[in-house]
Scaffold this motif. Structure first.
Motif, PDB file in Angstrom:
ATOM      1  N   GLU A 106       9.776  16.629 -36.240  1.00 27.06           N
ATOM      2  CA  GLU A 106      10.285  17.730 -35.421  1.00 27.06           C
ATOM      3  C   GLU A 106      10.126  17.433 -33.936  1.00 27.06           C
ATOM      4  N   ALA A 107       8.960  16.933 -33.563  1.00 24.07           N
ATOM      5  CA  ALA A 107       8.746  16.595 -32.152  1.00 24.07           C
ATOM      6  C   ALA A 107       9.716  15.500 -31.730  1.00 24.07           C
ATOM      7  N   GLY A 108       9.949  14.541 -32.624  1.00 21.77           N
ATOM      8  CA  GLY A 108      10.853  13.438 -32.323  1.00 21.77           C
ATOM      9  C   GLY A 108      12.273  13.923 -32.120  1.00 21.77           C
ATOM     10  N   MET A 109      12.723  14.809 -32.997  1.00 27.24           N
ATOM     11  CA  MET A 109      14.072  15.338 -32.861  1.00 27.24           C
ATOM     12  C   MET A 109      14.206  16.157 -31.574  1.00 27.24           C
ATOM     13  N   ALA A 110      13.149  16.917 -31.269  1.00 28.16           N
ATOM     14  CA  ALA A 110      13.188  17.723 -30.052  1.00 28.16           C
ATOM     15  C   ALA A 110      13.290  16.823 -28.819  1.00 28.16           C
ATOM     16  N   LEU A 111      12.542  15.740 -28.837  1.00 31.61           N
ATOM     17  CA  LEU A 111      12.582  14.826 -27.704  1.00 31.61           C
ATOM     18  C   LEU A 111      13.963  14.186 -27.567  1.00 31.61           C
ATOM     19  N   LEU A 112      14.517  13.744 -28.702  1.00 30.58           N
ATOM     20  CA  LEU A 112      15.860  13.158 -28.677  1.00 30.58           C
ATOM     21  C   LEU A 112      16.862  14.166 -28.118  1.00 30.58           C
ATOM     22  N   ALA A 113      16.697  15.429 -28.519  1.00 28.16           N
ATOM     23  CA  ALA A 113      17.607  16.458 -28.037  1.00 28.16           C
ATOM     24  C   ALA A 113      17.490  16.620 -26.525  1.00 28.16           C
ATOM     25  N   ARG A 114      16.262  16.584 -26.018  1.00 32.44           N
ATOM     26  CA  ARG A 114      16.051  16.724 -24.577  1.00 32.44           C
ATOM     27  C   ARG A 114      16.796  15.638 -23.813  1.00 32.44           C
ATOM     28  N   SER A 159       0.853  -1.188   0.000  1.00 33.63           N
ATOM     29  CA  SER A 159       0.000   0.000   0.000  1.00 33.63           C
ATOM     30  C   SER A 159       0.888   1.236   0.000  1.00 33.63           C
ATOM     31  N   ILE A 160       0.826   1.977  -1.090  1.00 32.24           N
ATOM     32  CA  ILE A 160       1.606   3.213  -1.132  1.00 32.24           C
ATOM     33  C   ILE A 160       0.752   4.303  -1.769  1.00 32.24           C
ATOM     34  N   SER A 161       1.153   5.547  -1.556  1.00 35.54           N
ATOM     35  CA  SER A 161       0.538   6.612  -2.350  1.00 35.54           C
ATOM     36  C   SER A 161       1.640   7.569  -2.763  1.00 35.54           C
ATOM     37  N   VAL A 162       1.550   7.991  -4.010  1.00 38.91           N
ATOM     38  CA  VAL A 162       2.571   8.855  -4.590  1.00 38.91           C
ATOM     39  C   VAL A 162       1.885  10.126  -5.066  1.00 38.91           C
ATOM     40  N   HIS A 163       2.437  11.264  -4.676  1.00 41.12           N
ATOM     41  CA  HIS A 163       1.857  12.538  -5.093  1.00 41.12           C
ATOM     42  C   HIS A 163       2.538  13.069  -6.345  1.00 41.12           C
ATOM     43  N   ALA A 164       1.802  13.896  -7.070  1.00 36.77           N
ATOM     44  CA  ALA A 164       2.330  14.473  -8.305  1.00 36.77           C
ATOM     45  C   ALA A 164       3.639  15.204  -8.028  1.00 36.77           C
ATOM     46  N   GLY A 165       4.621  14.990  -8.880  1.00 35.22           N
ATOM     47  CA  GLY A 165       5.879  15.699  -8.788  1.00 35.22           C
ATOM     48  C   GLY A 165       6.940  14.994  -7.961  1.00 35.22           C
ATOM     49  N   GLU A 166       6.570  13.943  -7.255  1.00 33.52           N
ATOM     50  CA  GLU A 166       7.554  13.240  -6.422  1.00 33.52           C
ATOM     51  C   GLU A 166       8.538  12.440  -7.277  1.00 33.52           C
ATOM     52  N   ASP A 202      21.285  11.712 -14.749  1.00 30.87           N
ATOM     53  CA  ASP A 202      21.109  13.144 -15.024  1.00 30.87           C
ATOM     54  C   ASP A 202      20.404  13.350 -16.361  1.00 30.87           C
ATOM     55  N   SER A 203      20.862  12.574 -17.342  1.00 28.32           N
ATOM     56  CA  SER A 203      20.341  12.802 -18.692  1.00 28.32           C
ATOM     57  C   SER A 203      18.906  12.324 -18.856  1.00 28.32           C
ATOM     58  N   VAL A 204      18.413  11.479 -17.945  1.00 31.46           N
ATOM     59  CA  VAL A 204      17.006  11.089 -18.082  1.00 31.46           C
ATOM     60  C   VAL A 204      16.096  11.790 -17.071  1.00 31.46           C
ATOM     61  N   ILE A 205      16.596  11.999 -15.864  1.00 33.18           N
ATOM     62  CA  ILE A 205      15.725  12.594 -14.841  1.00 33.18           C
ATOM     63  C   ILE A 205      15.414  14.059 -15.167  1.00 33.18           C
ATOM     64  N   ALA A 206      16.442  14.804 -15.607  1.00 32.40           N
ATOM     65  CA  ALA A 206      16.211  16.222 -15.902  1.00 32.40           C
ATOM     66  C   ALA A 206      15.107  16.430 -16.946  1.00 32.40           C
ATOM     67  N   PRO A 207      15.186  15.753 -18.111  1.00 35.55           N
ATOM     68  CA  PRO A 207      14.112  15.969 -19.095  1.00 35.55           C
ATOM     69  C   PRO A 207      12.738  15.490 -18.602  1.00 35.55           C
ATOM     70  N   LEU A 208      12.721  14.445 -17.770  1.00 33.85           N
ATOM     71  CA  LEU A 208      11.424  13.990 -17.249  1.00 33.85           C
ATOM     72  C   LEU A 208      10.857  15.033 -16.292  1.00 33.85           C
ATOM     73  N   LYS A 209      11.740  15.566 -15.450  1.00 36.83           N
ATOM     74  CA  LYS A 209      11.292  16.550 -14.465  1.00 36.83           C
ATOM     75  C   LYS A 209      10.889  17.859 -15.132  1.00 36.83           C
ATOM     76  N   SER A 210      11.559  18.190 -16.239  1.00 34.89           N
ATOM     77  CA  SER A 210      11.223  19.444 -16.926  1.00 34.89           C
ATOM     78  C   SER A 210       9.794  19.395 -17.455  1.00 34.89           C
ATOM     79  N   MET A 265      11.349   6.958 -25.198  1.00 35.44           N
ATOM     80  CA  MET A 265      10.126   6.492 -25.846  1.00 35.44           C
ATOM     81  C   MET A 265       8.949   6.528 -24.885  1.00 35.44           C
ATOM     82  N   ALA A 266       9.233   6.120 -23.646  1.00 39.39           N
ATOM     83  CA  ALA A 266       8.154   6.130 -22.656  1.00 39.39           C
ATOM     84  C   ALA A 266       7.706   7.559 -22.376  1.00 39.39           C
ATOM     85  N   ALA A 267       8.615   8.524 -22.595  1.00 39.52           N
ATOM     86  CA  ALA A 267       8.308   9.910 -22.263  1.00 39.52           C
ATOM     87  C   ALA A 267       7.640  10.657 -23.408  1.00 39.52           C
TER      88      ALA A 267
END
Lengths: 252, 311, 298
Positions: A127-135, A26-33, A189-197, A161-163
Motif C-alpha cells: 500500500e505504501a509503495g502504491m501510494a508513493l508511485l501515485a505521488r 564550502s556551502i550551507s543549505v537550510h531545510a526546505g531550500e 514538476d512530477s518529481v519536485i512537487a511530491p518531494l516538496k509535499s 526510490m530515493a524518496a
C-alpha cells in the motif's frame, strides 16, 4: 532561514592522483531550500554530490548533516543518516517491476534488521509503495518491468526510490538529462512537487537554465572545481562570470 | 508479483505427499531418491546464492563438511545418535560459513566462484592426504540410532528414508520462507544493482553473508543425510567436479522455487543411472550437451525461467 | 642441504609446469574475458595425442631424437585445430554473455571433451617415457636431476618471454591488448575482433596442449588428468591476477614453491598448500597480485 543549516560542507576538496577535481567547496543549505547546481562538464558538480553521498571520500574538508559529521561515511551510512540521491543514469532494478523496485527500497530503508521469515510482501509495504508511485504519477507503471520503460520514467522511478523513506535531503544528479526538451518541465514538476509535499530539501544538478529558473530558489555555480558564485537565481544567472564561463561557454 | 513466494508452501506440501508416496517405490528407486534428496539440498544451497547473482563453484565444501561431521562422530567418536550427528553437521557447516563469510562476501562474479572453489579444494587437498581418514577412499559410516534405538538391518532403509524425507521437506519449507522474506527479496536487488541497494541504505555484503551461511547450513544437512543414506564418506564430496554437478542442477532447475533443485537432482540421478548403464563413457558428454542446449536455447530464461513464466 | 637444493629445483620445475598449463588460460581470459574450464580438457588432449604420436613414431623405428620434433608438431597442430574448432564451432556464437555464464558454458564443453577423450582413447593408460629418459641425469650440488625437467623450465621461460614480446612488441599482439581495453572501440577503429579472438583462442589452446605434450612422457596418461590440471591452473592465474601474463609467472612461482616446500617438509599438506596460498593472496589482494582495476563511474 532560521536556526542552524541542514547541510554544511567546509573546505571540501577531492583530488585524483595529482588532478584536483574539486577544491574549497564550502556551502550551507537550510531545510526546505531547493538549490540548483550548475556548471560545465568537469566543473566538479558530480564530484561534489559523490562526496556528500559517500561515494567518494573527500581529500580534505568536512561535511556535516543536521549538525552531525558525516565526512567519509559510506553511501549506506549517509543514506541511513537521511541524505538520499538519484543518478544521472537511472539506477534501478531492471528485471523487477516498478512496485517491486519500490518494495525493495522500502525493505532496504527499514530501520530494524530484516527478518528472515517475515514475508516481503506485506500489505503495508504494497500500500505504501502504491501510494508513493501515485505521488510520482507512476501508478500505471506498477506492474511493468522497469528495464523496458523509457529513460524518463526510469529516472522518475529512481527518484521515487530515493524518496521512499521521506528523506530530509535529496540530491538529484541531472534529473532531466536524457529526457526530451519538451518533457523536461513536466518531468521536473512530477518529481519536485511530491518531494516538496514531504518537505524534502532538494539539491539538483541541472544544465537547462529554464529549469533552474523555474524550480530553484538558489543557485550554486561551479567552475573548474570551485564555487564561482552562490546566490539567488536572478543574481547568479545574470552574473557576468556565470554568463561567460558557465552558460555562455556551453549553452550559447 | 515476481518476488511473490507465498505460494511456495503448496509446493512444499506437494513435495511432502510425493515423499510419502515414495514409500511404496521399489527399494532401489527409493534409495536413489533418498540420496538424490540429500544432494538436492546442496543444489538448493547453490540456487539461493544464484538469486544474489553468485555462483558457488565450491558448495561441495559444505556437503563434505556435513558428511564428514556425521562420519567422524559415528565412526570415530562413537556418537551415532541421528539427531546429534545431524545437528553437529549443520552446526559445523554454519560455524565454518560464519568464519569464511566475511571474506567471501566481498567477492562477486567469477571471483566469488573461484574463491568458493579454492576453499573447497583446500578441504579436498587435506582429506586426500589424511591417511587416518582413509585418504581418497574415505571411510564407512556406521548406521545411526534414533534416540538410542538401532533399527534392525532390513528396516534401516525405511527409518533413514523417513528421516531424510522429513528433513528435506522442513528445509525446503524454511528456505521458501526465507526467499519470500524481506531478506530474500534483497538477494534479487544484490544481483540486479548493488550500488542502488547501498544507496537505499541496505548492505549488499550483509545480504550475501546471510545467504552464504544459510546455503552452508542446508548443504551441510544434505551432506549429513547423504552420509547416513550411503554409509560412506570420501573426499570426492569436496572436489570441484561434485560442486559442478550441484551448479548444473541449480542452473537447470532455475531460481523460481525452493523445491525445484531438489526434484531436479532426483531426475538427474535417475537419468544418470540409466545413462551410465547404456553409455558409461558418454554420460558427461550428454550432461554437457544438455547444459549447452539449455544455455543456447534459453539465453535469457536460463536464470529465471520458472520465475518469468507468464501467469 | 640436499633438501634445500631439492626444494629449489622441484619448486622451479613445478612452477615451470604450472606456468605452462596456466598461461594459455590467462591469455584467453585477458583478451576474451572467458574463464575457460575446458582448458583442462585441452591439456588432456595434448597428453593423449602426444602419447599416441610417440607410440606410432617409435614403432616405426625412427631415430629417438626425432621424437621431440614429433612432440612439437603435435603441440602446434593439435592445439591450433582443437582451438579453432571450439572457437569457430561453439564459442563465437556466445560472445557477449555474462562472464559467469561463460564459465558454465566452458564447463559444459569440458564435460563433453572429457568424455570425447574417453571415447577416442578408451579408459586404459598410455605411456611414453622414452623422451623423459633420453637426456638422463645431471648432478646439481650433489643431487642427480632429470635434464628433461630442467629443459621444461627453459621451455616455460622461452614461451613466456615469447608470448610477452608477441603481445607487447608486435602489431597483432598490441591489437589484442587493444581489444581487451575496449572491444567496441576496437571494432569501430577497424580492428578485426573476430580474427583476434580466433587467434587468441587458438594460441591459448595450443599452450594448454603444449603443457599436455610436455608432461605426457612424465606421467601415465589416464582419464581424469584434465580435472586436476584446470583447478591448479585456476589457482595460478587467480593468484597472479586473471589476464596477466607476468601474473601467471608469479602465480606459478608462488604455487610451485608452496607445493615443493610442502612436499619435502610436510607432504600431507601438498595440495592444501597451493589453495591456501591462493586463498591468502585473495584475502589480501582481492583480485590477485597483478590485477587491473576497473574504475566505476556513476
Amino acid at each position: 532561514m532560521t536556526n542552524q543549516p541542514l547541510l554544511v560542507t567546509d573546505g571540501l576538496e577531492k583530488s585524483f592522483g595529482g588532478v584536483v577535481a574539486a577544491r574549497d567547496i564550502s556551502i550551507s543549505v537550510h531545510a526546505g531550500e531547493t538549490v540548483a547546481i550548475i556548471g560545465a562538464n568537469g566543473a566538479g558538480k558530480t564530484t561534489f554530490v559523490n562526496m556528500v553521498t559517500g561515494y567518494l571520500t573527500p581529500s580534505a574538508g568536512s561535511i556535516s548533516f543536521r549538525g552531525r559529521d558525516i565526512t567519509g561515511l559510506s553511501p549506506r551510512q549517509t543514506a541511513r543518516a537521511g541524505v538520499r540521491r538519484s543518478f544521472q543514469i537511472a539506477q534501478i532494478f531492471p528485471k523487477l517491476t516498478a512496485l517491486e523496485n519500490i518494495i525493495i527500497a522500502e525493505i532496504a530503508a527499514e530501520k530494524e534488521s530484516v527478518g528472515l521469515t517475515t514475508p516481503s510482501l506485506v500489505r503495508s509495504r504494497v500500500e505504501a509503495g502504491m501510494a508513493l508511485l501515485a505521488r510520482f504519477g507512476l501508478e500505471s507503471m506498477a506492474q511493468r518491468r522497469t528495464g523496458t520503460l523509457p529513460q524518463g520514467v526510469r529516472k522518475q522511478l529512481d527518484i521515487a526510490m530515493a524518496a521512499v523513506s521521506n528523506p530530509e535531503m535529496i540530491l538529484l544528479d541531472e534529473p532531466t538529462s536524457g529526457v526530451s526538451a519538451d518533457e523536461k518541465i513536466s518531468m521536473m514538476d512530477s518529481v519536485i512537487a511530491p518531494l516538496k509535499s514531504e518537505k524534502a530539501t532538494v539539491l539538483f544538478i541541472e544544465h537547462d537554465m529554464d529549469i533552474v529558473r523555474r524550480f530553484a530558489d538558489r543557485v550554486i555555480a561551479f567552475y573548474e572545481g570551485t564555487i564561482l558564485i552562490d546566490d539567488g537565481v536572478d543574481v547568479v544567472l545574470n552574473d557576468a562570470k556565470v554568463r561567460e564561463f558557465v552558460i555562455g561557454g556551453v549553452y550559447a | 508479483m515476481t518476488i511473490d513466494f507465498t505460494k511456495d508452501w503448496r509446493n512444499v506440501a506437494l513435495l511432502a505427499v510425493l515423499l510419502a508416496a515414495a514409500f511404496f517405490l521399489p527399494s532401489w528407486l527409493r534409495f536413489l531418491l533418498q540420496t538424490a534428496l540429500a544432494g538436492g539440498l546442496v543444489a538448493l544451497g547453490v540456487m539461493i546464492q544464484m538469486r544474489a547473482g553468485l555462483v558457488s563453484f565450491g558448495q561441495g565444501l559444505y556437503y563434505c563438511i556435513g558428511g564428514y561431521a556425521v562420519g567422524l562422530l559415528a565412526a570415530k567418536a562413537g556418537v551415532a545418535e541421528a539427531t546429534l550427528v545431524i545437528a553437529a553437521a549443520v552446526i559445523s557447516s554454519v560455524v565454518i560459513a560464519l568464519i569464511l563469510g566475511p571474506l567471501l562476501s566481498r567477492y562477486r562474479e567469477i571471483f566469488f566462484a573461484m574463491l568458493t572453489l579454492a576453499v573447497s579444494m583446500i578441504l579436498y587437498g587435506l582429506l586426500v592426504k589424511a591417511a587416518t581418514l582413509g585418504s581418497t577412499d574415505g571411510f564407512n559410516v556406521p548406521p545411526v540410532t534414533f534416540f538410542g534405538f538401532l533399527p534392525a538391518q532390513e528396516a534401516r532403509g525405511d527409518w533413514t528414508y523417513v528421516l531424510t524425507a522429513l528433513l528435506v521437506v522442513v528445509a525446503c519449507f524454511l528456505i521458501a520462507r526465507y526467499l519470500a522474506s524481506g531478506a530474500g527479496a534483497l538477494l534479487e536487488a544484490v544481483a540486479e544493482n548493488e550500488l542502488r541497494l547501498e544507496y537505499l541504505g541496505s548492505s549488499a555484503r550483509q545480504a550475501v553473508y546471510i545467504v552464504y551461511v544459510i546455503a552452508a547450513a542446508v548443504s551441510g544437512l544434505g551432506g549429513a543425510l547423504a552420509a547416513i543414506a550411503t554409509g560412506h564418506v570420501d573426499p570426492e564430496m569436496a572436489n570441484w567436479t561434485t560442486s559442478g554437478g550441484f551448479v548444473f542442477v541449480a542452473l537447470l532447475a532455475g531460481r523460481g522455487s525452493a523445491i525445484a533443485p531438489v526434484l531436479g537432482f532426483f531426475l538427474l540421478e535417475l537419468v544418470r543411472t540409466y545413462a551410465l548403464d547404456i553409455a558409461p563413457n558418454a554420460w558427461q558428454l550428454i550432461l554437457g550437451a544438455v547444459m549447452l542446449a539449455v544455455i543456447l536455447l534459453l539465453p535469457d530464461g536460463l536464470w529465471s525461467l520458472v520465475r518469468r513464466a507468464p501467469k | 642441504m640436499l633438501k634445500t637444493i631439492a626444494i629449489l629445483l622441484d619448486g622451479l620445475n613445478y612452477s615451470a609446469w604450472l606456468f605452462l598449463v596456466a598461461v594459455g588460460l590467462t591469455l584467453i581470459y585477458g583478451v576474451m574475458r572467458i574463464l575457460n574450464i575446458a582448458h583442462g580438457a585441452f591439456y588432456a588432449i595434448g597428453a593423449y595425442s602426444c602419447a599416441t604420436a610417440l607410440g606410432l613414431y617409435y614403432s616405426a623405428g625412427l631415430p629417438e631424437a626425432g621424437a621431440f620434433l614429433v612432440m612439437a608438431l603435435v603441440a602446434v597442430v593439435v592445439g591450433m585445430l582443437v582451438g579453432l574448432a571450439i572457437e569457430r564451432g561453439v564459442l563465437r556464437h556466445l560472445y557477449g554473455q555474462d562472464e559467469v555464464l561463460m564459465v558454465l558454458i566452458t564447463y559444459a564443453l569440458f564435460l563433453i571433451l572429457e568424455d570425447s577423450v574417453k571415447l577416442i582413447w578408451g579408459v586404459e593408460s598410455y605411456f611414453a617415457f622414452k623422451p623423459y629418459a633420453y637426456f638422463g641425469f645431471i648432478d646439481v650440488g650433489g643431487l642427480p636431476y632429470q635434464v628433461y625437467d630442467l629443459l621444461m623450465v627453459g621451455l616455460a621461460v622461452v614461451l613466456g618471454v615469447g608470448l610477452w614480446i608477441w603481445l607487447t612488441r608486435t602489431r597483432t599482439g598490441r591489437l589484442m591488448t587493444a581489444v581487451v581495453a575496449d572491444r567496441e572501440i576496437s571494432a569501430a577503429m577497424g580492428v578485426n575482433v573476430t580474427f583476434i579472438f580466433a587467434t587468441t583462442f587458438a594460441v591459448g589452446t595450443a599452450l594448454a596442449v603444449v603443457g599436455g605434450v610436455a608432461t605426457a612422457p612424465k606421467i601415465a596418461v589416464t582419464p581424469g588428468i584434465g580435472v586436476e590440471v584446470i583447478i591448479l591452473a585456476f589457482a595460478v592465474v587467480v593468484i597472479g591476477g586473471l589476464g596477466s601474463i607476468p601474473g601467471a609467472a608469479i602465480g606459478a612461482l608462488f604455487a610451485g614453491y608452496a607445493r615443493a616446500a610442502s612436499v619435502h617438509l610436510a607432504p600431507e599438506f601438498e595440495l592444501f598448500a597451493i589453495y591456501a596460498v591462493m586463498a591468502l593472496v585473495l584475502a589480501i589482494r582481492p583480485h590477485g597480485l597483478f590485477a587491473r582495476t576497473d574504475g566505476r563511474k556513476i
